[in-house]
Scaffold this motif. Structure first.
Motif, PDB file in Angstrom:
ATOM      1  N   ARG A   1       0.245 -25.832   2.824  1.00  0.00           N
ATOM      2  CA  ARG A   1       0.341 -24.394   2.599  1.00  0.00           C
ATOM      3  C   ARG A   1      -1.001 -23.739   2.864  1.00  0.00           C
ATOM      4  O   ARG A   1      -2.050 -24.366   2.755  1.00  0.00           O
ATOM      5  CB  ARG A   1       0.854 -24.076   1.204  1.00  0.00           C
ATOM      6  CG  ARG A   1      -0.065 -24.406   0.081  1.00  0.00           C
ATOM      7  CD  ARG A   1       0.529 -23.990  -1.283  1.00  0.00           C
ATOM      8  NE  ARG A   1      -0.361 -24.347  -2.354  1.00  0.00           N
ATOM      9  CZ  ARG A   1      -1.347 -23.589  -2.805  1.00  0.00           C
ATOM     10  NH1 ARG A   1      -1.563 -22.410  -2.280  1.00  0.00           N
ATOM     11  NH2 ARG A   1      -2.130 -23.998  -3.783  1.00  0.00           N
ATOM     12  N   GLN A   2      -0.927 -22.461   3.211  1.00  0.00           N
ATOM     13  CA  GLN A   2      -2.131 -21.690   3.490  1.00  0.00           C
ATOM     14  C   GLN A   2      -2.771 -21.249   2.177  1.00  0.00           C
ATOM     15  O   GLN A   2      -2.084 -20.932   1.205  1.00  0.00           O
ATOM     16  CB  GLN A   2      -1.781 -20.475   4.340  1.00  0.00           C
ATOM     17  CG  GLN A   2      -2.982 -19.735   4.848  1.00  0.00           C
ATOM     18  CD  GLN A   2      -2.617 -18.658   5.853  1.00  0.00           C
ATOM     19  OE1 GLN A   2      -1.487 -18.555   6.297  1.00  0.00           O
ATOM     20  NE2 GLN A   2      -3.600 -17.852   6.223  1.00  0.00           N
TER      21      GLN A   2
ATOM     22  N   GLU B   1      -7.025 -20.745   9.828  1.00  0.00           N
ATOM     23  CA  GLU B   1      -6.498 -20.592   8.481  1.00  0.00           C
ATOM     24  C   GLU B   1      -7.061 -21.679   7.573  1.00  0.00           C
ATOM     25  O   GLU B   1      -7.352 -22.782   8.023  1.00  0.00           O
ATOM     26  CB  GLU B   1      -4.968 -20.683   8.493  1.00  0.00           C
ATOM     27  CG  GLU B   1      -4.305 -19.609   9.345  1.00  0.00           C
ATOM     28  CD  GLU B   1      -2.802 -19.796   9.479  1.00  0.00           C
ATOM     29  OE1 GLU B   1      -2.266 -20.825   8.992  1.00  0.00           O
ATOM     30  OE2 GLU B   1      -2.154 -18.912  10.075  1.00  0.00           O
ATOM     31  N   LEU B   2      -7.172 -21.350   6.291  1.00  0.00           N
ATOM     32  CA  LEU B   2      -7.555 -22.313   5.271  1.00  0.00           C
ATOM     33  C   LEU B   2      -6.260 -22.945   4.760  1.00  0.00           C
ATOM     34  O   LEU B   2      -5.333 -22.228   4.389  1.00  0.00           O
ATOM     35  CB  LEU B   2      -8.292 -21.616   4.122  1.00  0.00           C
ATOM     36  CG  LEU B   2      -9.500 -20.772   4.520  1.00  0.00           C
ATOM     37  CD1 LEU B   2     -10.000 -19.975   3.316  1.00  0.00           C
ATOM     38  CD2 LEU B   2     -10.587 -21.634   5.086  1.00  0.00           C
ATOM     39  N   HIS B   3      -6.190 -24.280   4.753  1.00  0.00           N
ATOM     40  CA  HIS B   3      -4.956 -24.969   4.362  1.00  0.00           C
ATOM     41  C   HIS B   3      -5.220 -26.073   3.353  1.00  0.00           C
ATOM     42  O   HIS B   3      -6.321 -26.610   3.273  1.00  0.00           O
ATOM     43  CB  HIS B   3      -4.304 -25.614   5.591  1.00  0.00           C
ATOM     44  CG  HIS B   3      -3.463 -24.669   6.379  1.00  0.00           C
ATOM     45  ND1 HIS B   3      -2.195 -24.979   6.784  1.00  0.00           N
ATOM     46  CD2 HIS B   3      -3.701 -23.424   6.829  1.00  0.00           C
ATOM     47  CE1 HIS B   3      -1.687 -23.954   7.461  1.00  0.00           C
ATOM     48  NE2 HIS B   3      -2.587 -23.010   7.506  1.00  0.00           N
TER      49      HIS B   3
ATOM     50  N   LEU C   1      -9.285 -26.883   7.693  1.00  0.00           N
ATOM     51  CA  LEU C   1      -9.188 -25.675   8.501  1.00  0.00           C
ATOM     52  C   LEU C   1      -8.122 -25.897   9.556  1.00  0.00           C
ATOM     53  O   LEU C   1      -8.094 -26.942  10.202  1.00  0.00           O
ATOM     54  CB  LEU C   1     -10.524 -25.374   9.184  1.00  0.00           C
ATOM     55  CG  LEU C   1     -11.734 -25.249   8.257  1.00  0.00           C
ATOM     56  CD1 LEU C   1     -13.005 -25.075   9.086  1.00  0.00           C
ATOM     57  CD2 LEU C   1     -11.561 -24.122   7.269  1.00  0.00           C
TER      58      LEU C   1
ATOM     59  N   SER D   1     -13.264 -17.938  11.536  1.00  0.00           N
ATOM     60  CA  SER D   1     -12.773 -17.511  12.843  1.00  0.00           C
ATOM     61  C   SER D   1     -13.456 -18.334  13.926  1.00  0.00           C
ATOM     62  O   SER D   1     -14.488 -18.966  13.693  1.00  0.00           O
ATOM     63  CB  SER D   1     -13.037 -16.015  13.069  1.00  0.00           C
ATOM     64  OG  SER D   1     -14.417 -15.735  13.025  1.00  0.00           O
TER      65      SER D   1
ATOM     66  N   THR E   1      -2.316 -26.415  17.941  1.00  0.00           N
ATOM     67  CA  THR E   1      -3.051 -26.387  16.682  1.00  0.00           C
ATOM     68  C   THR E   1      -3.965 -27.597  16.572  1.00  0.00           C
ATOM     69  O   THR E   1      -3.729 -28.631  17.197  1.00  0.00           O
ATOM     70  CB  THR E   1      -2.104 -26.387  15.463  1.00  0.00           C
ATOM     71  OG1 THR E   1      -1.272 -27.538  15.532  1.00  0.00           O
ATOM     72  CG2 THR E   1      -1.249 -25.138  15.413  1.00  0.00           C
TER      73      THR E   1
ATOM     74  N   ARG F   1      -6.562 -17.825  15.708  1.00  0.00           N
ATOM     75  CA  ARG F   1      -6.960 -17.623  14.316  1.00  0.00           C
ATOM     76  C   ARG F   1      -7.248 -18.971  13.677  1.00  0.00           C
ATOM     77  O   ARG F   1      -6.832 -20.017  14.183  1.00  0.00           O
ATOM     78  CB  ARG F   1      -5.895 -16.858  13.528  1.00  0.00           C
ATOM     79  CG  ARG F   1      -4.599 -17.590  13.310  1.00  0.00           C
ATOM     80  CD  ARG F   1      -3.561 -16.694  12.610  1.00  0.00           C
ATOM     81  NE  ARG F   1      -2.368 -17.427  12.299  1.00  0.00           N
ATOM     82  CZ  ARG F   1      -1.390 -17.712  13.152  1.00  0.00           C
ATOM     83  NH1 ARG F   1      -1.481 -17.301  14.401  1.00  0.00           N
ATOM     84  NH2 ARG F   1      -0.330 -18.398  12.773  1.00  0.00           N
TER      85      ARG F   1
ATOM     86  N   ASP G   1      -5.725 -18.649   0.240  1.00  0.00           N
ATOM     87  CA  ASP G   1      -6.448 -17.377   0.393  1.00  0.00           C
ATOM     88  C   ASP G   1      -7.944 -17.614   0.495  1.00  0.00           C
ATOM     89  O   ASP G   1      -8.663 -16.864   1.148  1.00  0.00           O
ATOM     90  CB  ASP G   1      -6.161 -16.453  -0.786  1.00  0.00           C
ATOM     91  CG  ASP G   1      -4.722 -15.966  -0.793  1.00  0.00           C
ATOM     92  OD1 ASP G   1      -4.127 -15.819   0.292  1.00  0.00           O
ATOM     93  OD2 ASP G   1      -4.186 -15.749  -1.895  1.00  0.00           O
TER      94      ASP G   1
ATOM     95  N   VAL H   1      -5.272 -22.319  14.874  1.00  0.00           N
ATOM     96  CA  VAL H   1      -3.945 -21.957  15.361  1.00  0.00           C
ATOM     97  C   VAL H   1      -4.078 -21.191  16.676  1.00  0.00           C
ATOM     98  O   VAL H   1      -4.898 -20.285  16.788  1.00  0.00           O
ATOM     99  CB  VAL H   1      -3.194 -21.091  14.321  1.00  0.00           C
ATOM    100  CG1 VAL H   1      -1.808 -20.714  14.817  1.00  0.00           C
ATOM    101  CG2 VAL H   1      -3.110 -21.822  12.983  1.00  0.00           C
TER     102      VAL H   1
ATOM    103  N   SER I   1     -12.923 -16.707   4.720  1.00  0.00           N
ATOM    104  CA  SER I   1     -12.311 -16.642   6.046  1.00  0.00           C
ATOM    105  C   SER I   1     -13.118 -17.460   7.044  1.00  0.00           C
ATOM    106  O   SER I   1     -14.292 -17.739   6.838  1.00  0.00           O
ATOM    107  CB  SER I   1     -12.173 -15.199   6.537  1.00  0.00           C
ATOM    108  OG  SER I   1     -13.423 -14.636   6.838  1.00  0.00           O
TER     109      SER I   1
END
Length: 167
Positions: free
Chosen positions: A91-92, A77-79, A113, A69, A48, A75, A94, A116, A67
């Motif tokens: 935490r992730q 993820e937004l964190h 970001l 990519s 990661t 992938r 939306d 992963v 989102s």
């Protein structure tokens, strides 16, 4: 729109005159400005990594980063990271909200970001592609430069992503 030939000519002039060279590292899609996308280098076996940038909504309507990519990771993820007592919790999210006329900084120790399943280590001096998708503004491709943390973020947790695959 940036014109690569013009940028190249300006760099050549600055070098010839001995002036410092500072190339723009920002992007625009609709009313959204994306400034200085960067990531820290990772080590072999680290699955990661974190991505950071500044988002500015220059419009009169709210937007959201919904989102992200990259071909460099399985992938993205937004964190968010927040201190809960003595424990840093991640935490992730939306989406990342962008109010009209507002800005959000994705930085170490805060919203960021999460790349992963890295397909290869993030090497200092290299770049990786990211596709950012905004609810209203649409998609934009950016190049994330792999570099050491700027001085303003150097004190933030350096290993925040080292074991994040267990999250």
């Amino acid at each position: 729109m940036k014109i690569p030939l013009f940028r190249g000519a300006m760099v050549a002039i600055c070098v010839a005159l001995g002036a410092p060279v500072a190339l723009a590292h920002d992007y625009q899609v609709g009313a959204i400005r994306i400034d200085h996308p960067w990531a820290r280098p990772t080590v072999a076996g680290q699955m990661t990594g974190g991505g950071y940038l500044q988002l500015e909504n220059r419009g009169k309507t709210a937007d959201r980063l919904v989102s992200v990519s990259s071909t460099a990771a399985e992938r993205v993820e937004l964190h968010t990271m927040k201190l809960d007592g003595d424990v840093m919790r991640m935490r992730q999210l939306d989406a990342i909200e962008l109010p009209p006329g507002g800005s959000v900084e994705l930085r170490p120790g805060g919203d960021h970001l999460m790349l992963v399943g890295l397909k290869a280590p993030l090497e200092l001096g290299k770049s990786i592609p990211l596709k950012l998708t905004f609810e209203r503004a649409g998609d934009v491709m950016v190049e994330v430069k792999v570099e050491k943390a700027p001085a303003s973020t150097a004190a933030a947790p350096a290993a925040e992503h080292a074991d994040h695959h267990k999250h």
